[in-house]
Design a protein around this motif. Structure first.
Motif, PDB file in Angstrom:
ATOM      1  N   ARG A 173       0.411   3.694  -2.547  1.00 26.10           N
ATOM      2  CA  ARG A 173      -1.396   4.910  -2.148  1.00 26.10           C
ATOM      3  C   ARG A 173      -1.186   5.344  -1.022  1.00 26.10           C
ATOM      4  O   ARG A 173      -2.257   6.458  -0.894  1.00 26.10           O
ATOM      5  N   LEU A 174      -0.481   4.757   0.128  1.00 28.89           N
ATOM      6  CA  LEU A 174       0.025   6.016   1.600  1.00 28.89           C
ATOM      7  C   LEU A 174      -0.606   7.555   1.475  1.00 28.89           C
ATOM      8  O   LEU A 174      -0.952   7.990   2.124  1.00 28.89           O
ATOM      9  N   VAL A 224       0.905  -0.774   0.059  1.00 27.60           N
ATOM     10  CA  VAL A 224       0.069   0.065   0.256  1.00 27.60           C
ATOM     11  C   VAL A 224       0.596   1.272  -0.293  1.00 27.60           C
ATOM     12  O   VAL A 224       0.471   2.282   0.211  1.00 27.60           O
TER      13      VAL A 224
END
Ligand code: ZN
Length: 184
Positions: A174-175, A171
């Motif tokens: 996207r974080l 992730v």
């Protein structure tokens, strides 16, 4: 690099010693975990400078190892493992990126501060950013010696840390989009 990558590197270094002297495996593991994490506590101070000693830390680490060889008691061994893991953390930060949260658009060259020469060391970017795929691969490889040598709680901590790290890698890009602007 991820904090867990640093912890696994410290444990990988401690693992052969723990295999040779199993009675010291707990203090070695505690020291390596604490020392692997500790430098990044300077996130609230001046990150990669206040608690990172990539050059000055080496003689201190050598002294600590000497002390542990001379007096191989649990507390001395734990402190030595912590000092070595903290030095390794600071020194290996050179191989990563700068401390920016978003290293794709915010490229900096400062990896970690060398207190001896009074200047920043250049980021080599072998690991392009924390949580990069190569960071995940490195964490996985470095966790192997610890998983083979340490059992009990250390094995659980390493397995849990590895699961969190690999999730973070998935992730990581996207974080940045989820974070408020002022954090980047
Ligand atoms: Zn660091």
């Amino acid at each position: 690099m991820m904090a867990t990558t640093h912890v696994f590197a410290g444990l990988a270094l401690a693992a052969p010693v723990a295999a040779a002297v199993p009675t010291l495996s707990s203090p070695l593991a505690v020291g390596a975990i604490v020392g692997g994490l500790a430098p990044d506590l300077d996130l609230v101070l001046e990150h990669r400078r206040s608690l990172h000693f990539p050059v000055a830390g080496l003689p201190v680490a050598a002294l600590a190892v000497g002390a542990a060889v001379a007096v191989p008691s649990s507390p001395v061994v734990a402190v030595a493992a912590a000092v070595v893991a903290a030095w390794l953390h600071a020194a290996s930060d050179v191989l990563g990126d700068g401390p920016e949260m978003n290293p794709w658009t915010d490229v900096g060259d400062r990896a970690v501060y060398d207190h001896v020469r009074g200047r920043w060391l250049r980021a080599r970017r072998w690991v392009r950013y924390d949580g990069a795929p190569e960071d995940g691969a490195l964490a996985l490889a470095l966790a192997v010696p610890a998983l083979l040598v340490f059992d009990g709680w250390v094995g659980s901590v390493v397995a849990g840390g590895l699961a969190v790290s690999l999730g973070y890698v998935l992730v990581r890009r996207r974080l940045v989009a989820w974070l408020p602007d002022w954090l980047e």
